[in-house]
Design a protein around this motif. Sequence first.
Motif, PDB file in Angstrom:
ATOM      1  N   GLY A 125      10.569  13.505 -10.661  1.00  0.00           N
ATOM      2  CA  GLY A 125      11.230  12.193 -11.391  1.00  0.00           C
ATOM      3  C   GLY A 125      11.666  11.009 -11.030  1.00  0.00           C
ATOM      4  O   GLY A 125      12.556  10.197 -10.747  1.00  0.00           O
ATOM      5  N   ILE A 126      10.827  10.575  -9.618  1.00  0.00           N
ATOM      6  CA  ILE A 126      11.094   9.150  -8.531  1.00  0.00           C
ATOM      7  C   ILE A 126       9.873   8.242  -9.069  1.00  0.00           C
ATOM      8  O   ILE A 126       8.748   8.615  -9.523  1.00  0.00           O
ATOM      9  CB  ILE A 126      10.906   9.600  -6.765  1.00  0.00           C
ATOM     10  N   THR A 127      10.204   7.229  -9.001  1.00  0.00           N
ATOM     11  CA  THR A 127       9.551   6.412  -9.328  1.00  0.00           C
ATOM     12  C   THR A 127       9.445   5.007  -8.238  1.00  0.00           C
ATOM     13  O   THR A 127      10.651   4.979  -7.689  1.00  0.00           O
ATOM     14  CB  THR A 127       9.780   5.351 -10.713  1.00  0.00           C
ATOM     15  N   VAL A 128       8.500   4.462  -8.113  1.00  0.00           N
ATOM     16  CA  VAL A 128       8.609   3.314  -7.047  1.00  0.00           C
ATOM     17  C   VAL A 128       7.291   2.354  -7.665  1.00  0.00           C
ATOM     18  O   VAL A 128       6.500   2.399  -7.719  1.00  0.00           O
ATOM     19  CB  VAL A 128       7.319   4.537  -5.858  1.00  0.00           C
ATOM     20  N   ASN A 129       8.323   1.409  -7.046  1.00  0.00           N
ATOM     21  CA  ASN A 129       7.938  -0.046  -6.865  1.00  0.00           C
ATOM     22  C   ASN A 129       8.004  -0.777  -6.408  1.00  0.00           C
ATOM     23  O   ASN A 129       8.914  -0.575  -5.616  1.00  0.00           O
ATOM     24  CB  ASN A 129       8.102  -0.592  -8.781  1.00  0.00           C
ATOM     25  N   SER A 130       7.718  -2.190  -6.689  1.00  0.00           N
ATOM     26  CA  SER A 130       7.551  -3.028  -5.240  1.00  0.00           C
ATOM     27  C   SER A 130       7.506  -4.392  -6.041  1.00  0.00           C
ATOM     28  O   SER A 130       7.012  -4.822  -7.029  1.00  0.00           O
ATOM     29  CB  SER A 130       6.514  -3.158  -4.093  1.00  0.00           C
ATOM     30  N   LEU A 131       7.749  -5.387  -5.193  1.00  0.00           N
ATOM     31  CA  LEU A 131       8.810  -6.199  -5.873  1.00  0.00           C
ATOM     32  C   LEU A 131       7.767  -7.672  -4.816  1.00  0.00           C
ATOM     33  O   LEU A 131       8.296  -7.607  -3.919  1.00  0.00           O
ATOM     34  CB  LEU A 131      10.001  -6.841  -6.059  1.00  0.00           C
TER      35      LEU A 131
ATOM     36  N   GLY B 117       0.693  -1.075   0.128  1.00  0.00           N
ATOM     37  CA  GLY B 117      -0.221   0.217   0.112  1.00  0.00           C
ATOM     38  C   GLY B 117       0.578   1.581   0.459  1.00  0.00           C
ATOM     39  O   GLY B 117       0.193   2.214  -0.454  1.00  0.00           O
ATOM     40  N   LEU B 118       2.006   1.186   1.019  1.00  0.00           N
ATOM     41  CA  LEU B 118       2.783   2.366   0.517  1.00  0.00           C
ATOM     42  C   LEU B 118       3.206   2.635  -0.694  1.00  0.00           C
ATOM     43  O   LEU B 118       4.013   4.095  -1.429  1.00  0.00           O
ATOM     44  CB  LEU B 118       4.173   1.841   1.473  1.00  0.00           C
ATOM     45  N   THR B 119       3.677   1.740  -1.170  1.00  0.00           N
ATOM     46  CA  THR B 119       4.359   1.718  -2.516  1.00  0.00           C
ATOM     47  C   THR B 119       3.206   2.573  -3.343  1.00  0.00           C
ATOM     48  O   THR B 119       3.733   3.010  -4.548  1.00  0.00           O
ATOM     49  CB  THR B 119       4.520   0.575  -2.878  1.00  0.00           C
ATOM     50  N   LEU B 120       2.403   2.875  -3.458  1.00  0.00           N
ATOM     51  CA  LEU B 120       0.652   2.990  -3.841  1.00  0.00           C
ATOM     52  C   LEU B 120       0.774   4.634  -3.980  1.00  0.00           C
ATOM     53  O   LEU B 120       1.163   5.219  -5.462  1.00  0.00           O
ATOM     54  CB  LEU B 120      -0.259   2.605  -4.158  1.00  0.00           C
ATOM     55  N   ILE B 121       1.198   4.912  -3.096  1.00  0.00           N
ATOM     56  CA  ILE B 121       1.284   6.403  -2.338  1.00  0.00           C
ATOM     57  C   ILE B 121       2.430   6.738  -2.752  1.00  0.00           C
ATOM     58  O   ILE B 121       2.508   7.963  -2.717  1.00  0.00           O
ATOM     59  CB  ILE B 121       0.533   6.737  -1.081  1.00  0.00           C
ATOM     60  N   GLN B 122       3.211   6.396  -2.150  1.00  0.00           N
ATOM     61  CA  GLN B 122       4.907   7.218  -3.013  1.00  0.00           C
ATOM     62  C   GLN B 122       4.661   6.746  -4.133  1.00  0.00           C
ATOM     63  O   GLN B 122       5.482   8.628  -4.785  1.00  0.00           O
ATOM     64  CB  GLN B 122       6.351   5.932  -2.357  1.00  0.00           C
ATOM     65  N   ALA B 123       4.147   6.351  -4.459  1.00  0.00           N
ATOM     66  CA  ALA B 123       4.090   6.554  -6.847  1.00  0.00           C
ATOM     67  C   ALA B 123       3.292   7.716  -7.284  1.00  0.00           C
ATOM     68  O   ALA B 123       3.823   8.735  -7.724  1.00  0.00           O
ATOM     69  CB  ALA B 123       4.079   5.153  -7.604  1.00  0.00           C
ATOM     70  N   ALA B 124       2.189   8.293  -6.224  1.00  0.00           N
ATOM     71  CA  ALA B 124       0.926   9.040  -6.643  1.00  0.00           C
ATOM     72  C   ALA B 124       1.846  10.242  -5.876  1.00  0.00           C
ATOM     73  O   ALA B 124       1.600  11.050  -7.076  1.00  0.00           O
ATOM     74  CB  ALA B 124       0.225   9.025  -6.055  1.00  0.00           C
TER      75      ALA B 124
ATOM     76  N   VAL C 246       7.124   3.318 -15.713  1.00  0.00           N
ATOM     77  CA  VAL C 246       6.984   2.227 -14.701  1.00  0.00           C
ATOM     78  C   VAL C 246       7.320   2.386 -13.415  1.00  0.00           C
ATOM     79  O   VAL C 246       7.648   2.548 -13.099  1.00  0.00           O
ATOM     80  CB  VAL C 246       7.445   1.283 -14.983  1.00  0.00           C
ATOM     81  N   THR C 247       6.221   2.422 -13.084  1.00  0.00           N
ATOM     82  CA  THR C 247       6.081   3.422 -11.510  1.00  0.00           C
ATOM     83  C   THR C 247       4.122   2.288 -10.378  1.00  0.00           C
ATOM     84  O   THR C 247       3.328   2.868 -11.404  1.00  0.00           O
ATOM     85  CB  THR C 247       5.975   4.485 -11.620  1.00  0.00           C
ATOM     86  N   GLY C 248       4.583   2.351  -9.337  1.00  0.00           N
ATOM     87  CA  GLY C 248       3.467   2.173  -9.170  1.00  0.00           C
ATOM     88  C   GLY C 248       2.753   0.656  -8.982  1.00  0.00           C
ATOM     89  O   GLY C 248       1.742   0.373  -8.671  1.00  0.00           O
ATOM     90  N   ARG C 249       3.603  -0.107  -8.959  1.00  0.00           N
ATOM     91  CA  ARG C 249       3.524  -1.449  -9.560  1.00  0.00           C
ATOM     92  C   ARG C 249       3.912  -2.600  -8.513  1.00  0.00           C
ATOM     93  O   ARG C 249       5.170  -2.199  -8.522  1.00  0.00           O
ATOM     94  CB  ARG C 249       3.989  -1.699 -11.125  1.00  0.00           C
ATOM     95  N   CYS C 250       3.400  -3.699  -8.187  1.00  0.00           N
ATOM     96  CA  CYS C 250       3.479  -4.873  -8.179  1.00  0.00           C
ATOM     97  C   CYS C 250       3.640  -5.664  -8.693  1.00  0.00           C
ATOM     98  O   CYS C 250       3.025  -6.488  -9.198  1.00  0.00           O
ATOM     99  CB  CYS C 250       2.393  -4.702  -6.817  1.00  0.00           C
ATOM    100  N   PHE C 251       5.549  -6.051  -8.350  1.00  0.00           N
ATOM    101  CA  PHE C 251       6.029  -7.300  -9.297  1.00  0.00           C
ATOM    102  C   PHE C 251       6.035  -8.892  -8.752  1.00  0.00           C
ATOM    103  O   PHE C 251       6.306  -8.736  -7.591  1.00  0.00           O
ATOM    104  CB  PHE C 251       7.089  -7.270 -10.026  1.00  0.00           C
TER     105      PHE C 251
END
Length: 291
Positions: free
Chosen positions: A183-189, A170-177, A236-241
């Motif tokens: 210029g910062i992308t945020v994704n989770s794995l 959930g944190l990843t979604l907010i950080q990405a937004a 690519v940002t706000g994604r969960c791989f």
Amino acid sequence: MGICEQRTVIITGAGGGLGRAYALAFAAEGANVVVNDIRHDAAAEVVADVVAAGGHAIANDGDITSLAGAQGIVDAAVAAFGDAQVLVNNAGVLRDRMFLSLTEEDWDTVMRVHLRGHFCLANVLGRRWREQSKAGQKVEARIINTTSGAGLQGSIGQSNYVAAKAGIAGLTLIQAAELGRYGITVNSLAPAARTAMTEGAMPDMVKPPEQGFDAWDPLNVASIVVWLGSTQSSRVTGRCFEAKGGELSIADGWRTGRILDKGARWAPAELGPVVERLIAESIPPQKVYGT
């Protein structure tokens, strides 16, 4: 030339397992690596492996669970390599028990390392990158967070870990937004690989095969992490791989399902059939691990 040439990456929990694999893979693609681990000797061993392979790395045992510690880690990266463009939040810990057997310490330890640990470095680096962006500097920054299948689907006997990993997703979604404008992308794995954690929990499943492809080798997972840390992933940002062996997918998280609208307030007694219809028309959730 590698896809991360001249980029500097900070990897937490990099003294072994997945973190070590990430360090080696990033270095092989030209990155400078800050190998962070509370076990300084383990971090130093990984640095030695990176250097032996022709890469550049430093060992660091700074505290990821405090802003002061995080600032010290960033300062070390800047002193050694001039800047930092990538953060891989990988460090983790387990305190597995059935929910009713958990202690406050079990709960707080897992939350501190996972959630607080994900917060501190991202906050320090995020503010640095925001300042650079506002000063007119082109920022190509990356944050890669670590969730897990347990955090996405649940896992019996790991409620503290599940809650922390779900929180990270959930944190990843907010950080990405919030951070994309700088210029910062945020994704989770959600990785699946052979680590100290998985070897302790399911040793027979993750042991190396006698021959053929080793699907549990941590280096398999490292490929997507390195790509996400490169400039090639800027869109690519706000994604969960999810990654394991040669498998790669993007998780399809919680989303609003079928809506039944009465146009007025529902009476409690009439909701039984409504809920049954909504469940019947929805996609069943994946089973919780261990059920």
